[in-house]
Design a protein around this motif. Structure first.
Motif, PDB file in Angstrom:
ATOM      1  N   ALA A 183       0.834  -1.209   0.000  1.00 37.76           N
ATOM      2  CA  ALA A 183       0.000   0.000   0.000  1.00 37.76           C
ATOM      3  C   ALA A 183       0.866   1.254   0.000  1.00 37.76           C
ATOM      4  CB  ALA A 183      -0.923  -0.001   1.229  1.00 37.76           C
ATOM      5  N   ALA A 184       1.906   1.268   0.847  1.00 39.12           N
ATOM      6  CA  ALA A 184       2.777   2.439   0.917  1.00 39.12           C
ATOM      7  C   ALA A 184       3.494   2.641  -0.416  1.00 39.12           C
ATOM      8  CB  ALA A 184       3.799   2.279   2.048  1.00 39.12           C
ATOM      9  N   TRP A 185       3.904   1.545  -1.020  1.00 35.93           N
ATOM     10  CA  TRP A 185       4.575   1.598  -2.325  1.00 35.93           C
ATOM     11  C   TRP A 185       3.648   2.208  -3.371  1.00 35.93           C
ATOM     12  CZ3 TRP A 185       9.471  -0.117  -3.996  1.00 35.93           C
ATOM     13  CH2 TRP A 185       9.642  -0.140  -5.379  1.00 35.93           C
ATOM     14  N   ALA A 186       2.414   1.682  -3.417  1.00 33.76           N
ATOM     15  CA  ALA A 186       1.453   2.166  -4.408  1.00 33.76           C
ATOM     16  C   ALA A 186       1.187   3.656  -4.211  1.00 33.76           C
ATOM     17  CB  ALA A 186       0.145   1.378  -4.302  1.00 33.76           C
ATOM     18  N   ILE A 187       1.050   4.067  -2.951  1.00 35.38           N
ATOM     19  CA  ILE A 187       0.687   5.455  -2.675  1.00 35.38           C
ATOM     20  C   ILE A 187       1.842   6.404  -2.969  1.00 35.38           C
ATOM     21  CG2 ILE A 187       0.266   7.039  -0.744  1.00 35.38           C
ATOM     22  CD1 ILE A 187      -1.664   4.864   0.308  1.00 35.38           C
ATOM     23  N   MET A 207       8.687   7.079   2.925  1.00 33.00           N
ATOM     24  CA  MET A 207       8.849   6.878   1.490  1.00 33.00           C
ATOM     25  C   MET A 207       8.579   8.163   0.714  1.00 33.00           C
ATOM     26  SD  MET A 207       7.367   3.018   1.256  1.00 33.00           S
ATOM     27  CE  MET A 207       7.789   2.500  -0.376  1.00 33.00           C
ATOM     28  N   ILE A 208       7.653   8.989   1.200  1.00 33.32           N
ATOM     29  CA  ILE A 208       7.412  10.272   0.528  1.00 33.32           C
ATOM     30  C   ILE A 208       8.660  11.139   0.641  1.00 33.32           C
ATOM     31  CG2 ILE A 208       6.197  12.484   0.765  1.00 33.32           C
ATOM     32  CD1 ILE A 208       3.661  10.908   1.313  1.00 33.32           C
ATOM     33  N   GLU A 209       9.253  11.153   1.846  1.00 37.74           N
ATOM     34  CA  GLU A 209      10.429  11.992   2.054  1.00 37.74           C
ATOM     35  C   GLU A 209      11.587  11.545   1.155  1.00 37.74           C
ATOM     36  OE1 GLU A 209      12.659  11.918   5.824  1.00 37.74           O
ATOM     37  OE2 GLU A 209      14.097  12.627   4.342  1.00 37.74           O
ATOM     38  N   GLN A 210      11.714  10.233   0.965  1.00 37.18           N
ATOM     39  CA  GLN A 210      12.846   9.741   0.184  1.00 37.18           C
ATOM     40  C   GLN A 210      12.630   9.876  -1.314  1.00 37.18           C
ATOM     41  OE1 GLN A 210      13.478   5.832   1.777  1.00 37.18           O
ATOM     42  NE2 GLN A 210      14.674   6.647   3.477  1.00 37.18           N
ATOM     43  N   GLY A 211      11.385   9.996  -1.733  1.00 39.44           N
ATOM     44  CA  GLY A 211      11.126  10.197  -3.158  1.00 39.44           C
ATOM     45  C   GLY A 211      11.451   8.977  -3.992  1.00 39.44           C
ATOM     46  N   ARG A 212      11.472   9.144  -5.302  1.00 39.34           N
ATOM     47  CA  ARG A 212      11.676   8.003  -6.192  1.00 39.34           C
ATOM     48  C   ARG A 212      13.041   8.004  -6.846  1.00 39.34           C
ATOM     49  NH1 ARG A 212       6.067   8.727  -9.696  1.00 39.34           N
ATOM     50  NH2 ARG A 212       4.933   9.753  -8.025  1.00 39.34           N
ATOM     51  N   LYS A 236       4.763   5.777  -4.818  1.00 40.85           N
ATOM     52  CA  LYS A 236       5.548   5.682  -6.044  1.00 40.85           C
ATOM     53  C   LYS A 236       4.717   5.897  -7.308  1.00 40.85           C
ATOM     54  CE  LYS A 236       9.014   4.297  -3.469  1.00 40.85           C
ATOM     55  NZ  LYS A 236      10.320   4.912  -3.280  1.00 40.85           N
ATOM     56  N   PHE A 237       3.411   5.727  -7.219  1.00 42.42           N
ATOM     57  CA  PHE A 237       2.594   5.887  -8.421  1.00 42.42           C
ATOM     58  C   PHE A 237       1.551   6.970  -8.222  1.00 42.42           C
ATOM     59  CE2 PHE A 237       3.022   1.094  -8.085  1.00 42.42           C
ATOM     60  CZ  PHE A 237       4.186   1.049  -8.821  1.00 42.42           C
ATOM     61  N   ASP A 238       1.098   7.531  -9.339  1.00 42.11           N
ATOM     62  CA  ASP A 238      -0.072   8.391  -9.317  1.00 42.11           C
ATOM     63  C   ASP A 238      -1.188   7.630  -9.997  1.00 42.11           C
ATOM     64  OD1 ASP A 238       1.165  10.695  -8.174  1.00 42.11           O
ATOM     65  OD2 ASP A 238       2.285  10.865 -10.056  1.00 42.11           O
ATOM     66  N   PHE A 239      -2.281   7.462  -9.309  1.00 38.76           N
ATOM     67  CA  PHE A 239      -3.373   6.727  -9.929  1.00 38.76           C
ATOM     68  C   PHE A 239      -4.701   7.237  -9.386  1.00 38.76           C
ATOM     69  CE2 PHE A 239      -1.836   4.528  -6.201  1.00 38.76           C
ATOM     70  CZ  PHE A 239      -2.993   4.204  -5.500  1.00 38.76           C
ATOM     71  N   ARG A 240      -5.745   6.917 -10.108  1.00 38.83           N
ATOM     72  CA  ARG A 240      -7.086   7.271  -9.700  1.00 38.83           C
ATOM     73  C   ARG A 240      -7.423   6.528  -8.419  1.00 38.83           C
ATOM     74  NH1 ARG A 240     -11.374   8.979 -13.677  1.00 38.83           N
ATOM     75  NH2 ARG A 240      -9.920   9.269 -15.384  1.00 38.83           N
ATOM     76  N   GLY A 241      -8.072   7.182  -7.473  1.00 30.44           N
ATOM     77  CA  GLY A 241      -8.504   6.497  -6.260  1.00 30.44           C
ATOM     78  C   GLY A 241      -7.437   6.447  -5.190  1.00 30.44           C
ATOM     79  N   LYS A 242      -6.351   7.200  -5.386  1.00 31.31           N
ATOM     80  CA  LYS A 242      -5.272   7.223  -4.396  1.00 31.31           C
ATOM     81  C   LYS A 242      -5.766   7.793  -3.055  1.00 31.31           C
ATOM     82  CE  LYS A 242      -0.603   9.101  -4.358  1.00 31.31           C
ATOM     83  NZ  LYS A 242       0.523   9.388  -5.243  1.00 31.31           N
ATOM     84  N   ALA A 243      -6.530   8.900  -3.151  1.00 31.02           N
ATOM     85  CA  ALA A 243      -7.041   9.519  -1.923  1.00 31.02           C
ATOM     86  C   ALA A 243      -7.952   8.543  -1.184  1.00 31.02           C
ATOM     87  CB  ALA A 243      -7.798  10.800  -2.269  1.00 31.02           C
ATOM     88  N   LEU A 244      -8.737   7.790  -1.954  1.00 31.48           N
ATOM     89  CA  LEU A 244      -9.646   6.806  -1.354  1.00 31.48           C
ATOM     90  C   LEU A 244      -8.843   5.731  -0.630  1.00 31.48           C
ATOM     91  CD1 LEU A 244     -12.662   5.912  -1.203  1.00 31.48           C
ATOM     92  CD2 LEU A 244     -12.150   4.397  -3.119  1.00 31.48           C
ATOM     93  N   LEU A 245      -7.757   5.289  -1.244  1.00 29.87           N
ATOM     94  CA  LEU A 245      -6.920   4.253  -0.638  1.00 29.87           C
ATOM     95  C   LEU A 245      -6.332   4.748   0.682  1.00 29.87           C
ATOM     96  CD1 LEU A 245      -5.660   1.456  -0.831  1.00 29.87           C
ATOM     97  CD2 LEU A 245      -3.787   2.443  -2.139  1.00 29.87           C
ATOM     98  N   ILE A 246      -5.881   6.006   0.698  1.00 32.22           N
ATOM     99  CA  ILE A 246      -5.308   6.566   1.933  1.00 32.22           C
ATOM    100  C   ILE A 246      -6.366   6.593   3.033  1.00 32.22           C
ATOM    101  CG2 ILE A 246      -4.297   8.642   2.974  1.00 32.22           C
ATOM    102  CD1 ILE A 246      -3.046   9.251   0.246  1.00 32.22           C
ATOM    103  N   THR A 247      -7.595   6.989   2.643  1.00 29.92           N
ATOM    104  CA  THR A 247      -8.677   7.022   3.620  1.00 29.92           C
ATOM    105  C   THR A 247      -8.984   5.615   4.135  1.00 29.92           C
ATOM    106  OG1 THR A 247      -9.587   8.800   2.285  1.00 29.92           O
ATOM    107  CG2 THR A 247     -10.990   7.932   4.014  1.00 29.92           C
ATOM    108  N   LEU A 248      -8.995   4.642   3.218  1.00 30.37           N
ATOM    109  CA  LEU A 248      -9.306   3.267   3.612  1.00 30.37           C
ATOM    110  C   LEU A 248      -8.263   2.720   4.590  1.00 30.37           C
ATOM    111  CD1 LEU A 248     -10.629   1.551   0.365  1.00 30.37           C
ATOM    112  CD2 LEU A 248     -11.874   2.096   2.458  1.00 30.37           C
ATOM    113  N   ILE A 249      -7.003   3.100   4.363  1.00 25.23           N
ATOM    114  CA  ILE A 249      -5.951   2.623   5.265  1.00 25.23           C
ATOM    115  C   ILE A 249      -6.201   3.128   6.678  1.00 25.23           C
ATOM    116  CG2 ILE A 249      -3.499   2.913   5.827  1.00 25.23           C
ATOM    117  CD1 ILE A 249      -2.931   2.777   2.840  1.00 25.23           C
ATOM    118  N   ASP A 250      -6.727   4.350   6.777  1.00 23.98           N
ATOM    119  CA  ASP A 250      -6.973   4.925   8.096  1.00 23.98           C
ATOM    120  C   ASP A 250      -8.273   4.437   8.730  1.00 23.98           C
ATOM    121  OD1 ASP A 250      -4.717   6.328   8.414  1.00 23.98           O
ATOM    122  OD2 ASP A 250      -5.484   8.221   7.618  1.00 23.98           O
TER     123      ASP A 250
END
Lengths: 239, 288
Positions: free
Chosen positions: B89-93, B171-176, B95-109
């Motif tokens: 999940a962290a990788w997907a969020i 992972m956000i801080e370290q970037g790609r 490293k990629f930009d995709f539709r439904g990303k915000a939804l995935l973050i909400t679901l994780i919480d």
């Protein structure tokens, strides 16, 4: 290696990063992509390196269509703006990474890898730092290590994204000469991105001025200085 | 202006006066002592009230041993699974930009905001013998509710956010760009993950795993609903503790509680040691 960029365009969602651009880079040239931020120069560099793929158009290396070639197979030595050294590895391991990542059949033996890394450390004039970690290096040293790491894979071309961006003026001048020397020694076709016209004019054989995803002018530094082709080039150079 | 000399303070602007500092520290330690240390001490004191022998005997009882085994087994299944899901999940969020990303973050919480009891009830509705899916599974001889799979699912649900939440900021801080560098050097995706991504997130990952483990072993609400609380079969340590306590078997209840606390304390000590190592590694990484 001769690089042909043929009508390359790139859009990210609704924003257009590159309008169709066409450019021929002669073999062994040292080329600067010069322009303000948002001009599309980094996008063009990343397309050459295989980190982005164009929306339309073709890229040819020595007349061979390489538009869809995977990043791993391009053999493009890429130096990132922030160097992107592997922070948990020593300088030696950083430089050896590309050789160790090769499939077993083409991977050099251990001793050969060590020999090549030592040679590259000498080439960048930092023979003593192999055991150090990136965090223990100065900005200029990191940049040179990143260059050595890119050269280790025996690349077909060298691509550098704002290679001197994060350095102070004195180190910048030294490293400019260092890049020129390495280019002349290896004879690699080299493309670097910069927003600094002095850097582009002083270092490059060929300067490509870009703005808003278009190429404004291509020419030798003195030609661009004396005969700017568009109002944008004139304004940009006088700024 | 000669008066400015009078305004010079003997300490930095952000430092409080000594009295205020002493009061704040006393308040923090006092609160911790009253609400955390004291109850913990009472648990151990109650467990040992009839002597160490009685406490150990109660832990050796079949019911207690079954509970310990079940809790360790559940954590042993749920934590590695969540480590894998969390990384994915962290990788997907990041490293990629995709539709439904915000939804995935909400679901994780979501598991943080939904009451565990509600989560347990949802599982019962979905997998219970009265539902289509649950009925079919029972017919296949694989009941979920009132059995180990249900307990594991409930534990997975409540511990899902821990690993992902730890990894995402790192992972956000370290970037790609380090991954991109590995790719340009010829490394494949899997090699890049193992040699570049994983070493960079290892401390955050371990930290998340330890937190998830602590929660997995201690979870009560969601597991209570799906387990059916069958003694010696589906009663985990927290549930067994509650049952023993309700039967006034205080030595047995508190012995098991003490053991559960001890497991949590071990986790906490490990976490502290890791934080020390981690802060060193972070400092080294930030010396640019």
């Amino acid at each position: 290696m001769h690089i042909d960029i043929d009508e390359i365009a790139k859009t990210f969602g609704t924003t257009t990063a590159l309008h169709p651009v066409t450019l021929a880079i002669p073999s062994g040239a040292l080329v600067a992509l010069l322009g303000p931020s948002g001009s599309g120069k980094t996008t063009l560099l990343r397309i050459l390196g295989g980190l982005e793929f164009p929306t339309s158009g073709r890229v040819l290396f020595d007349a061979e269509d390489t538009t869809g070639l995977r990043v791993q197979e391009r053999r493009a030595g890429f130096v990132f703006q922030s160097y992107a050294l592997f922070r948990h590895m020593t300088v030696f391991d950083n430089i050896a990474y590309g050789l160790r990542a090769r499939p077993r059949a083409t991977r050099p033996p251990k001793a050969e890898i060590a020999r090549r890394v030592t040679h590259l450390l000498e080439l960048i004039q930092l023979p003593e730092i192999g055991a150090r970690f990136p965090s223990q290096l100065s900005g200029g040293q990191r940049q040179r290590v990143a260059l050595a790491r890119a050269l280790a894979i025996e690349p077909r071309m060298l691509l550098l994204d704002e290679p001197f961006g994060a350095l102070d003026a004195k180190v910048r001048r030294e490293l400019r000469q260092g890049l020129r020397d390495i280019h002349d020694e290896t004879g690699l076709t080299t493309v670097f991105v910069t927003h600094d016209q002095d850097e582009a004019m002083e270092l490059a054989d060929l300067v490509v001025v870009m703005s808003m995803g278009r190429i404004e002018q291509v020419g030798r530094p003195q030609d661009i200085r004396t005969r700017p082709a568009t109002a944008f080039v004139r304004d940009f150079l006088s700024a | 202006m000669s008066d400015t000399a009078l305004n010079i303070r003997p300490h930095a602007a952000t430092t409080e006066a000594p009295l205020a500092r002493a009061l704040l520290i006393a308040l923090a330690i006092g609160t911790l002592g009253l609400f955390v240390l004291a109850p913990l001490a009472v648990v151990f004191a109650e467990a040992l009230s009839k002597g160490l022998g009685a406490a150990l005997r109660s832990l050796a009882a079949p019911e207690a041993r079954s509970a310990i085994r079940l809790t360790l087994l559940t954590a042993g299944i749920a934590v590695p699974l969540n480590a894998a899901f969390g990384i994915a999940a962290a990788w997907a969020i990041t490293k990629f930009d995709f539709r439904g990303k915000a939804l995935l973050i909400t679901l994780i919480d979501l598991p943080f905001s939904v009451s565990p009891v509600v989560a347990g009830l949802c599982l019962v509705l979905l997998f219970g013998a009265n539902s289509t899916l649950g009925g079919w599974l029972v017919a296949q001889g694989m009941p979920v509710i009132f059995a180990l799979p249900g307990i594991v699912l409930a534990t997975l649900f409540v511990t899902f956010p821990f690993v992902a939440r730890e990894l995402i900021p790192v992972m956000i801080e370290q970037g790609r760009t380090e991954e991109e560098a590995a790719l340009t050097l010829g490394a494949g995706g899997w090699r890049t993950f193992l040699s570049v991504t994983l070493p960079n997130i290892r401390w955050a990952l371990l930290y998340g795993v330890l937190l998830a483990n602590a929660r997995a072993m201690g979870e009560f609400g969601a597991v209570a609903v799906v387990s059916g609380k069958i003694r010696g079969q589906t009663a985990t340590m927290p549930i067994t503790i509650e049952m023993l306590y309700n039967e006034y078997l205080s030595v047995a209840a508190f012995s098991l509680a003490a053991l559960l606390s001890a497991l949590a304390l071990v986790t906490l000590i490990l976490k502290t040691l890791l934080e020390r190592a981690h802060s060193g590694a972070l400092a080294a990484g930030h010396r640019s």
